[in-house]
Design a protein around this motif. Sequence first.
Motif, PDB file in Angstrom:
ATOM      1  N   ASN A 243       0.778  -1.094   0.013  1.00 15.32           N
ATOM      2  CA  ASN A 243       0.070   0.171   0.152  1.00 15.32           C
ATOM      3  C   ASN A 243       1.029   1.301   0.017  1.00 15.32           C
ATOM      4  N   SER A 244       1.939   1.238   0.953  1.00 18.01           N
ATOM      5  CA  SER A 244       2.844   2.428   0.760  1.00 18.01           C
ATOM      6  C   SER A 244       3.569   2.696  -0.595  1.00 18.01           C
ATOM      7  N   LYS A 245       3.946   1.537  -1.147  1.00 20.63           N
ATOM      8  CA  LYS A 245       4.373   1.508  -2.530  1.00 20.63           C
ATOM      9  C   LYS A 245       3.555   2.123  -3.386  1.00 20.63           C
ATOM     10  N   ARG A 246       2.243   1.867  -3.678  1.00 14.51           N
ATOM     11  CA  ARG A 246       1.226   2.187  -4.546  1.00 14.51           C
ATOM     12  C   ARG A 246       1.095   3.918  -4.086  1.00 14.51           C
ATOM     13  N   LEU A 247       1.117   4.277  -3.138  1.00 12.65           N
ATOM     14  CA  LEU A 247       0.989   5.705  -2.582  1.00 12.65           C
ATOM     15  C   LEU A 247       1.974   6.649  -3.044  1.00 12.65           C
ATOM     16  N   LEU A 248       3.313   5.819  -2.980  1.00  2.84           N
ATOM     17  CA  LEU A 248       4.410   6.683  -3.471  1.00  2.84           C
ATOM     18  C   LEU A 248       4.332   6.989  -4.961  1.00  2.84           C
ATOM     19  N   LEU A 249       3.697   5.945  -5.697  1.00  2.60           N
ATOM     20  CA  LEU A 249       3.801   6.035  -7.032  1.00  2.60           C
ATOM     21  C   LEU A 249       2.787   7.413  -7.389  1.00  2.60           C
TER      22      LEU A 249
END
Length: 227
Positions: A17-23
Amino acid sequence: MAMEGGGGGTLSELYQNSKRLLLKTRDGLERLERLEFSSSNGMDSAELSFAVKRDITQIQSLCAEMDRFWRSVAAKSQRDLWKRKVEQVAEEADSLKESLGKYFLRSQKRVQEAREREELLGRSNGESSHVLRIFDEEAQAMQSARNSARMLEESHATGVAILAQYHTQRDRLKSAQRKALDVLNTLGLSNSVLRLIEKRNRVDKWIKYAGMALTIIILIAFWRWTQ
């Protein structure tokens, strides 16, 4: 990885989830940069900047949650791996937050420069009023975005404090539970020992009585034999 976070997801799910939010946040910052010098971007930029700020705050919240739970991973190699992953996400979130802060500063500077130019030129025609109105709208939108971002940060800080307090209370409850089980186990062992002691005392008492009776019988037999 089956370790569950406070939000109900596993550590792996929190990380994804954090990686998707970073993108998503990086894409939002790129869009802000493209809109930065548009003459009619006031409200669009304000809404987008607030959305980017909200996503950054959510990423930082996920990092705080993951930071508590990677420490509970049993295997040291996996624990070290998760530590590096969480630190990397936190560093990227800090970098995005810094970029957004620079964007806010440029917007403020741009609005201030426009006001100063208009004051120096003393324009009062319709074109000047239109330009000032555009920048006024942008300034108001940016101020609203900053106020909303500040409220979001305060809510995030409160949420992190509550989660930390919940985590501490849960550790205390676990410690109290372990102590209670130790006391119960100790009481159970003590009861067993007492029962063994009581049984041994009864056996010793019967042995004593039997010995006394046998001694009396031998004395009587010896007395009769000597008569």
